[in-house]
Design an enzyme around this catalytic site. Sequence first.
Site, PDB file in Angstrom:
ATOM      1  N   CYS A 118       0.903  -1.167   0.000  1.00  0.00           N
ATOM      2  CA  CYS A 118       0.000   0.000   0.000  1.00  0.00           C
ATOM      3  C   CYS A 118       0.930   1.203   0.000  1.00  0.00           C
ATOM      4  CB  CYS A 118      -0.892  -0.008   1.229  1.00  0.00           C
ATOM      5  SG  CYS A 118      -1.964  -1.447   1.333  1.00  0.00           S
ATOM      6  N   PRO A 150       1.954   7.685  -1.130  1.00  0.00           N
ATOM      7  CA  PRO A 150       2.773   8.327  -2.181  1.00  0.00           C
ATOM      8  C   PRO A 150       4.246   7.917  -2.173  1.00  0.00           C
ATOM      9  CG  PRO A 150       2.457   9.842  -0.357  1.00  0.00           C
ATOM     10  CD  PRO A 150       1.711   8.594   0.010  1.00  0.00           C
ATOM     11  N   GLY A 151       4.589   6.889  -1.425  1.00  0.00           N
ATOM     12  CA  GLY A 151       5.939   6.341  -1.566  1.00  0.00           C
ATOM     13  C   GLY A 151       6.933   6.735  -0.487  1.00  0.00           C
ATOM     14  N   LYS A 197       7.501   5.414   2.415  1.00  0.00           N
ATOM     15  CA  LYS A 197       8.226   4.268   2.987  1.00  0.00           C
ATOM     16  C   LYS A 197       8.928   3.462   1.896  1.00  0.00           C
ATOM     17  CE  LYS A 197       5.102   4.289   6.902  1.00  0.00           C
ATOM     18  NZ  LYS A 197       4.010   5.123   6.355  1.00  0.00           N
ATOM     19  N   ASP A 220      -0.109  -0.116  -5.336  1.00  0.00           N
ATOM     20  CA  ASP A 220      -1.191   0.672  -4.724  1.00  0.00           C
ATOM     21  C   ASP A 220      -2.394   0.528  -5.642  1.00  0.00           C
ATOM     22  OD1 ASP A 220      -1.129   3.024  -2.369  1.00  0.00           O
ATOM     23  OD2 ASP A 220      -2.786   3.211  -3.783  1.00  0.00           O
ATOM     24  N   CYS A 247      -1.468   4.150  10.695  1.00  0.00           N
ATOM     25  CA  CYS A 247      -1.256   5.445  11.356  1.00  0.00           C
ATOM     26  C   CYS A 247      -2.505   5.725  12.195  1.00  0.00           C
ATOM     27  CB  CYS A 247      -0.958   6.563  10.359  1.00  0.00           C
ATOM     28  SG  CYS A 247      -2.186   6.759   9.083  1.00  0.00           S
TER      29      CYS A 247
HETATM   30  C1  LIG Z   1      -1.438   4.829   4.623  1.00  0.00           C
HETATM   31  S1  LIG Z   1      -1.447   5.068   2.926  1.00  0.00           S
HETATM   32  C2  LIG Z   1       0.167   4.534   2.476  1.00  0.00           C
HETATM   33  C3  LIG Z   1       1.257   5.527   2.739  1.00  0.00           C
HETATM   34  C4  LIG Z   1       2.584   5.075   2.164  1.00  0.00           C
HETATM   35  N1  LIG Z   1       2.953   3.762   2.619  1.00  0.00           N
HETATM   36  C5  LIG Z   1       3.705   6.040   2.487  1.00  0.00           C
HETATM   37  O1  LIG Z   1       4.465   5.795   3.428  1.00  0.00           O
HETATM   38  O2  LIG Z   1       3.847   7.038   1.770  1.00  0.00           O
HETATM   39  C6  LIG Z   1      -2.414   3.719   2.398  1.00  0.00           C
HETATM   40  C7  LIG Z   1      -2.404   3.486   0.909  1.00  0.00           C
HETATM   41  O3  LIG Z   1      -3.103   2.271   0.666  1.00  0.00           O
HETATM   42  C8  LIG Z   1      -3.718   2.363  -0.591  1.00  0.00           C
HETATM   43  N2  LIG Z   1      -4.737   1.297  -0.615  1.00  0.00           N
HETATM   44  C9  LIG Z   1      -5.936   1.270   0.006  1.00  0.00           C
HETATM   45  N3  LIG Z   1      -6.561   0.089  -0.238  1.00  0.00           N
HETATM   46  C10 LIG Z   1      -5.724  -0.639  -1.018  1.00  0.00           C
HETATM   47  C11 LIG Z   1      -5.801  -1.926  -1.597  1.00  0.00           C
HETATM   48  N4  LIG Z   1      -6.871  -2.710  -1.415  1.00  0.00           N
HETATM   49  N5  LIG Z   1      -4.772  -2.354  -2.362  1.00  0.00           N
HETATM   50  C12 LIG Z   1      -3.680  -1.568  -2.558  1.00  0.00           C
HETATM   51  N6  LIG Z   1      -3.563  -0.325  -2.039  1.00  0.00           N
HETATM   52  C13 LIG Z   1      -4.568   0.124  -1.267  1.00  0.00           C
HETATM   53  C14 LIG Z   1      -4.243   3.777  -0.636  1.00  0.00           C
HETATM   54  O4  LIG Z   1      -4.453   4.203  -1.957  1.00  0.00           O
HETATM   55  C15 LIG Z   1      -3.110   4.538   0.072  1.00  0.00           C
HETATM   56  O5  LIG Z   1      -2.223   5.063  -0.881  1.00  0.00           O
END
Ligand SMILES: C[S@@+](CC[C@H](N)C(=O)[O-])C[C@H]1O[C@@H](n2cnc3c(N)ncnc32)[C@H](O)[C@@H]1O
Length: 425
Positions: free
Chosen positions: A251, A254-255, A257, A273, A372
Amino acid sequence: MIKTQLIAVTVVDKVMTGSSLSHALQQCWQKHASLSNQQKGAIQNFSYGVLRFYGQLTEILTILLKKPPQSQKIYYLLLIGLYQLIYSKTKVYTIINQTVSASRTLTRNKKIQGLVNAVLRNFLRQKDDLLTKAAQKEVGLYSHPQWWIDKLRSQYPEHFPTILHTDNQHPPMTLRVNQRKINVNDYQQLLLAHGMESQLIWHGALSLKQSVNVEKLPGFSEGFVSVQDAGAQLAAPLLKVKQGMHVLDACAAPGGKSTHLLELADISLTILDHDETRLNRVTQNLERLKLQAYKIACGDAANPNSWWDGKPFDRILADVPCSASGVTRRHPDIKWLRRETDLHTLVLKQRSILHALWQILAKNGKLLYVTCSVFMEENTWLIDEFLQHHPDARVEPLPEPEINDGGLLQNNQHDGFFYALLHKQ
Ligand SMILES: C[S@@+](CC[C@H](N)C(=O)[O-])C[C@H]1O[C@@H](n2cnc3c(N)ncnc32)[C@H](O)[C@@H]1O
């Protein structure tokens, strides 16, 4: 003259009818392309401020008004005026004049214009008393919805007031130094040479004394640093990635991690994602930091058949979608947009993502589950339930002294997170 309060009224109105604050502001910048940075700053300040203290401000208005005005926009304008009177250093007569003048654009009704004037002046006359009265209700005291307060009280009987008050503070701006390019001490010196003081939180996390525009950060466009909360910076190192490992960030957008993982070692990283638009931001971040992923895929983490090539992963990062209750300082709109019933849907999603990703983790591999959020439904309780159904999973102790039983509660240095490092036997 552009009335920043009026634009903020439309932003707050959009949020209260379901839009996220960042989206509402984005739309606003597009619509009013000629806004100066100062005007944008004022609009941001009013919108963030009103949403941060919405509980307190609405309690005060309830006491001051016999009944709410028919126009929702006048109501939001009053909240903005009150917010300024309590929290800004602008002279009170300027605030009142500007608010009344803004009301003239919203209505020709002189009575309503008079009401705006009277409400703000009444507030000033009884300020201390009104602040005390508003704080007698929990929503007014903590500026969070009652269900949120009740949940935190039952889950953190000792800490809930601190968590709630922390949520209402301004978040720090924290940088992650790209240690492939420059070491932390050298970057701290470089910041100082540009007049920016910072404090080392841990690892490569530097918290700036004062927030700045990213373009002002030395070496930003060359990829020396990224902006990332100190708590979020704990995630990637927990996976202990090594050269050549086959890693999935499930997931990823925006990248934040993903790029951290790539800075730590030469791994073959699949970035996934389900949101195409958000994935574009990952690509931009990779380009700026001059990092390369093995593969970038748009797909559902809960359904690997649609994007997985069949080779099990050595490491998986599952930074799952969640209530975001640990990052409300940065997104105060979340408090008012989130419904208690959303939690159930989120937990179902988190459970299905975790279950699916577990199937594609190699034996002896590790999966880091991250939210988070500070709500236990999405964290400890979900992991406990997962462990009951997956006898091949063990929770690894987390080496960071800061993380307590997987949880990291928000404080003045970082946001709130939960981490569970699962080892496949
Ligand atoms: C908490 S954010 C991730 C932040 C990211 N890891 C970072 O550190 O920048 C959660 C992400 O999960 C994605 N997401 C939600 N449901 C999903 C799914 N079923 N499959 C893949 N990505 C998903 C969302 O689009 C979102 O970008």
